[in-house]
Write a protein that holds these residues in place. Sequence first.
Motif, mmCIF file in Angstrom:
data_model
loop_
_atom_site.group_PDB
_atom_site.id
_atom_site.type_symbol
_atom_site.label_atom_id
_atom_site.label_comp_id
_atom_site.label_asym_id
_atom_site.label_seq_id
_atom_site.Cartn_x
_atom_site.Cartn_y
_atom_site.Cartn_z
ATOM 1 N N ALA A 128 0.808 -1.258 0.018
ATOM 2 C CA ALA A 128 0.103 0.046 0.134
ATOM 3 C C ALA A 128 0.805 1.275 -0.040
ATOM 4 O O ALA A 128 0.450 2.265 -0.695
ATOM 5 C CB ALA A 128 -0.861 -0.151 1.215
ATOM 6 N N MET A 129 1.934 1.291 0.771
ATOM 7 C CA MET A 129 2.740 2.469 0.982
ATOM 8 C C MET A 129 3.526 2.607 -0.497
ATOM 9 O O MET A 129 3.646 3.704 -0.981
ATOM 10 C CB MET A 129 3.809 2.381 1.979
ATOM 11 N N MET A 130 3.914 1.365 -1.036
ATOM 12 C CA MET A 130 4.564 1.536 -2.399
ATOM 13 C C MET A 130 3.458 2.071 -3.535
ATOM 14 O O MET A 130 4.245 3.296 -4.285
ATOM 15 C CB MET A 130 5.113 0.245 -2.752
ATOM 16 N N PHE A 173 11.854 -10.055 0.651
ATOM 17 C CA PHE A 173 11.795 -10.791 -0.595
ATOM 18 C C PHE A 173 10.306 -10.216 -1.142
ATOM 19 O O PHE A 173 10.212 -9.997 -2.501
ATOM 20 C CB PHE A 173 11.813 -12.091 -0.303
ATOM 21 N N ILE A 174 9.270 -10.363 -0.281
ATOM 22 C CA ILE A 174 7.945 -9.873 -0.642
ATOM 23 C C ILE A 174 7.919 -8.674 -1.177
ATOM 24 O O ILE A 174 7.230 -8.240 -2.231
ATOM 25 C CB ILE A 174 6.900 -10.416 0.392
ATOM 26 N N GLU A 204 7.523 -4.708 -5.855
ATOM 27 C CA GLU A 204 7.916 -3.532 -6.546
ATOM 28 C C GLU A 204 8.254 -4.027 -8.005
ATOM 29 O O GLU A 204 7.797 -2.999 -8.987
ATOM 30 C CB GLU A 204 9.486 -3.091 -5.962
ATOM 31 N N ARG A 205 8.726 -5.177 -8.401
ATOM 32 C CA ARG A 205 8.935 -5.622 -9.700
ATOM 33 C C ARG A 205 7.524 -5.795 -10.352
ATOM 34 O O ARG A 205 7.179 -5.420 -11.687
ATOM 35 C CB ARG A 205 9.388 -6.807 -9.746
ATOM 36 N N GLY A 252 5.596 -14.337 -8.567
ATOM 37 C CA GLY A 252 6.096 -13.292 -9.522
ATOM 38 C C GLY A 252 5.142 -13.550 -10.590
ATOM 39 O O GLY A 252 5.568 -13.312 -11.782
ATOM 40 N N GLU A 253 3.857 -13.970 -10.421
ATOM 41 C CA GLU A 253 2.943 -14.215 -11.417
ATOM 42 C C GLU A 253 1.410 -13.386 -11.220
ATOM 43 O O GLU A 253 1.515 -12.940 -10.094
ATOM 44 C CB GLU A 253 2.565 -15.722 -11.600
#
Length: 282
Positions: A31-33, A57-58, A63-64, A158-159
């Motif tokens: 949420a902050m991102m 890691f999460i 971010e990605r 990552g999906e």
Amino acid sequence: PSSALPAPDNIIPRVESDIARFGTAGHECAAMMVAGLTPDVHHIAKNYDVAIPDLEFIYSNSERAWETLRHKHPQLQLTAEPEVKLAGETVRGTADVLSWDYDGLAVDKPLIVIDWKMGHGRMLHPSQLKSYGLAAVEEYGLPPETKVIIIEVWVRHGEMHEIETTAGELIQFGEKLKKALEQAGTIYRPGSACTFCPLATTCTARSVYLGNAAAISTGGAQSEIGRVALGTALPKIKQLKKAIDLYEATLKQELELGGDITTEDGTISLMAVKKASLDAGV
């Protein structure tokens, strides 16, 4: 009914778990991102008593994923809001990310709803995402032709899974949802949702459901199933699931590359296959 519910005070509420705390911590970082801020991952991890390396890691994967989504859907760079509380006429809830051009009300700009999944599973939740979309459609009074994009992101892997629909189709989903709610307590539909029910182990409807599923997978006709028979069916179930996954992936690829497929029963299109995924579980 095929199963009877006990008095409400017999239902034991779920207690806080490590998984739930980690999910909350991951969602706070995300949420902050989305809001354009940089979360203090170490502080958040300590606050929720979760492992710092796992949360790092999460957050890195978040971010990605967010960068990929912003590149694919440029409007997310301008109108994305985190943790939007929605109160539609049919359902209400909080969407992890929602993007809509409130001022322009342009039909050609879609409503985008994103749901972050922080766990290890890859189970699709089409009804949950459609509910978020429906709540937004109702709250903002969007016209039926408005394009809606709902995206489920499995951050850990990552999906992501993306489905396109319209406000009109979500309103139709809402009507089906209302009918289902009217049947609550009289008609039971056991399935994956039973995982979250504290009465699952004693539910007659679920026992019959498991027995029928095992009978179909093993080629038998038994209506009851014991623990041994349930375990024996597992290898066949795994093989069947792999075959179905491979078939669906191959079919979608063929439709994307070669267009519609005509069969004796009619024409199969990529849009129809995606819509079938959208309607799953309803």
